[in-house]
Design an enzyme around this catalytic site. Structure first.
Site, short mmCIF file in Angstrom:
data_model
loop_
_atom_site.label_atom_id
_atom_site.label_comp_id
_atom_site.label_asym_id
_atom_site.label_seq_id
_atom_site.Cartn_x
_atom_site.Cartn_y
_atom_site.Cartn_z
CB CYS A 386 30.83 71.85 29.35
SG CYS A 386 31.97 70.60 28.75
CG HIS A 549 32.90 72.31 33.54
ND1 HIS A 549 31.53 72.24 33.58
CD2 HIS A 549 33.31 71.28 32.78
CE1 HIS A 549 31.13 71.20 32.86
NE2 HIS A 549 32.18 70.60 32.36
CD GLU A 551 30.87 74.74 36.17
OE1 GLU A 551 31.13 75.67 35.36
OE2 GLU A 551 30.49 73.62 35.80
N1 GLN Z 1 29.18 65.50 26.61
C1 GLN Z 1 30.02 66.57 26.21
C2 GLN Z 1 31.43 66.08 25.92
O1 GLN Z 1 31.83 65.04 26.36
C3 GLN Z 1 30.04 67.68 27.22
C4 GLN Z 1 30.60 67.29 28.55
C5 GLN Z 1 30.29 68.27 29.64
O2 GLN Z 1 29.36 69.03 29.55
N2 GLN Z 1 31.06 68.23 30.72
O3 GLN Z 1 32.20 66.74 25.25
#
Ligand code: GLN
Length: 573
Positions: A386, A549, A551
């Site tokens: 992410c 994500h 995971e």
């Molecule tokens: N801060 C970033 C966004 O909002 C990544 C978010 C995250 O890593 N879950 O896009």
């Protein structure tokens, strides 16, 4: 007819009620039953989306976009199924529904009261989540004696009255402390928990005793006389090396058959624990230990709850390494440290691999970018999750494409090269301060480039096949399909969960690609917009990042493809 198993905790929190609940479900599933689990969180927050991860642990994301307590993660990991967000009930949701209905006049002038309206709404939600299953395990969060638990205990009793005693059983998961100065295991707090439970009209059918050591006969006898339940319903659950051992230990005590007997039921099939046991053995006796650095920002808040903030990454690493007979030693590295002037990044050399996890805001971001640069230039296996993908794109833009001061607008709204930017719809939400439940949440399909390393990983781990089936099924659920963007299911599409607001800015994709960054998969939104989901560098031992994500979809018997590839690359190195 669904059977209900209500799990409550005694004495104190943090003794593993969630994993025990997950283990009970796993065991029943092994006997051939359709099992689901519900987590009840008695807080007023509507969901876990706005809770601080350093205090409350990681926010778990479901396929259908729920932001939930991490216990649901344990259920999904143990059951190996995708659970919907309705399997999490919070006091906030209950009250909001009741008050919204009252405002709409649905109570036809009645006085809306704690009893019966609150327990009624709780029961309605439990029954709806239980629908279509043989068993539902309901874990009531917190500890017996908490004020917040009362409506849920009341609802459980009331459910028992409606269904009959034969369909509901209660389990108390308790803790028996052994104070250091006397070295004797104490049953008193458990007796008090039992008494408090009985004040709510509830008598446990099973008591699971967590403790440092196994329970001896003297203590079993004490509890037996106190609660008046058969001794073989008092189950000892001592500390273990890995949580994946718990179902095996509980089964050694024949918990599954005892539960079935209590419900007057017969097993539907013979349990098959072989693969699970093999993997647990690999976790307990690894042939090799890999050192991984997780470079994040939460580190500066104190190391206490750290592991909890990234718990799913932790598990995904355990799953992937177990399938190679290895284990992973995680080192939490403070990204702010990396930012300090003159800081020598060569300390990163000692790691077999580096992960940049998800994150928010500007704190420690430059340190993460420096770390990514180090991993890229020094050929250290790298996995970006992410924010990890977004910052890898920023690093590449600055140092390979020479776009000076390129950034994400989350950190620098005035950057000359906004390679990561917020989508217009998200910007509007931010301007209106609508933070709760409004990110890009839940599973979305990604179409993979069949020549990519990412595609090969999804294929060889069998995930591609599994995801294709799930995509086909989701397409039959029209509303879901529209939201997740699975209206068509190309051959190379997979599903991963998301929780973010920012995206790779399409304007810069040609420049990034021209300079050698490969985009290995993208999502097509219903308006045709392409959102980049994966990047990779073909000539690096392993440099892969994803906007998702992964995971959240990793299971012990079915590790996440990207984690699998990451561990494989570390072993090769
Ligand atoms: N801060 C970033 C966004 O909002 C990544 C978010 C995250 O890593 N879950 O896009």
């Amino acid at each position: 007819m669904t059977k209900y198993i209500v799990v409550v905790g005694g004495v104190m929190s943090g003794v593993g009620k969630g994993v025990t609940t997950a283990s009970i479900g796993k065991i029943l599933q092994q006997y051939g039953f359709r099992v689901t689990a519900i987590k009840i969180d008695p807080y007023i927050n509507y969901d876990a989306g706005t809770l601080r991860p350093t205090e409350h642990g990681e926010v778990w994301v479901t396929d259908d976009g729920g932001e939930i307590d991490q216990d649901l993660g344990n259920y999904e990991r143990f059951f190996g199924i995708d659970m919907p967000k309705r399997n999490n009930i919070t006091t906030g949701q209950i009250y909001k529904t009741v008050i919204d209905r009252e405002r709409k006049g649905e109570f036809l002038g009645q006085t809306v009261q704690f009893i019966p309206h609150i327990p009624d709404e709780i029961k309605r939600r439990i029954r709806s989540a239980a629908n279509g299953h043989d068993f539902v395990v309901i874990e009531i969060g917190g500890t017996i004696g908490d004020f917040e638990n009362i409506p849920y205990l009341f609802a459980a009793k009331s459910l028992e009255r409606e269904l009959g005693e034969k369909d509901v059983i209660y389990m108390l998961i308790t803790y028996l402390p052994t104070p250091g100065h006397i070295e004797e295991m104490k049953t008193k707090p458990t007796q008090q928990a039992i008494r408090m439970l009985s004040e709510n009209g509830i008598f446990p059918d099973f008591i699971i005793c967590r403790a440092k050591r196994p329970l001896d006969n003297v203590r079993k006898k004490k509890i037996e006389t106190y609660v008046n339940i058969p001794r073989d319903h008092i189950i000892s659950e001592p500390d273990i090396d890995t949580i994946y051992q718990i179902p095996i230990d509980l089964e050694a005590d024949k918990l599954g058959l005892k539960i079935l007997r209590k419900f007057n039921m017969q097993p539907r099939k013979k349990p098959a624990w072989k693969r699970w046991k093999q993997l647990v053995e690999q976790i307990r006796h690894p042939k090799k230990t890999l050192k991984v650095a997780i470079v994040g920002k939460y580190v500066d808040i104190g190391d206490y709850s750290l592991a909890d903030s990234y718990i799913s990454i932790n598990h995904a690493l355990i799953h992937a390494s177990a399938s190679f007979g290895a284990s992973v030693e995680i080192n939490w590295v403070n990204s702010k440290e990396m930012e300090r002037k003159g800081h020598d990044l060569s300390s990163l050399k000692k790691y077999d691999g580096i992960i940049i996890p998800g994150g928010f805001g500007s704190s420690g971001v430059e340190g993460k970018i420096k770390t990514i640069n180090y991993a890229r230039v020094h050929s250290i296996p790298f996995l970006g999750l992410c924010y990890g993908l977004q910052l890898a794109v920023v690093e590449y833009a600055r140092n390979v494409c020479h776009l000076q001061n390129a950034n994400t607008t989350e950190v620098d709204p005035k950057t000359p090269y906004p390679v990561i930017d917020i989508l217009p719809a998200q910007r509007k939400l931010m301007e209106e301060s609508r933070y709760g439940g409004t990110m890009r949440l839940g599973a979305y399909s990604a179409i993979l480039n069949p020549d990519s390393r990412v595609f090969k990983l999804y294929k060889t781990t069998g995930r591609l096949k599994g995801d294709q089936e799930r995509l086909r099924w989701l397409r039959t659920k029209k509303n879901e399909a529209f939201r997740l963007g699975v209206l068509s299911t190309p051959k190379h599409a997979i599903l991963e969960r998301h929780r973010h607001r920012y995206e790779v800015n399409p304007e810069f994709i040609p420049a990034l690609e021209k300079n050698g960054l490969h985009f290995s998969g993208y999502h097509v939104r219903h308006d045709g917009t392409r959102l980049m989901e994966f990047i990779e560098l073909p000539r690096h031992p392993f440099f892969v990042a994803t906007q998702s994500h992964p995971e959240f979809k990793s299971r012990l018997e079915d590790p996440s493809p990207l984690f699998y590839g990451f561990v494989q690359a570390m072993i090769k190195k």
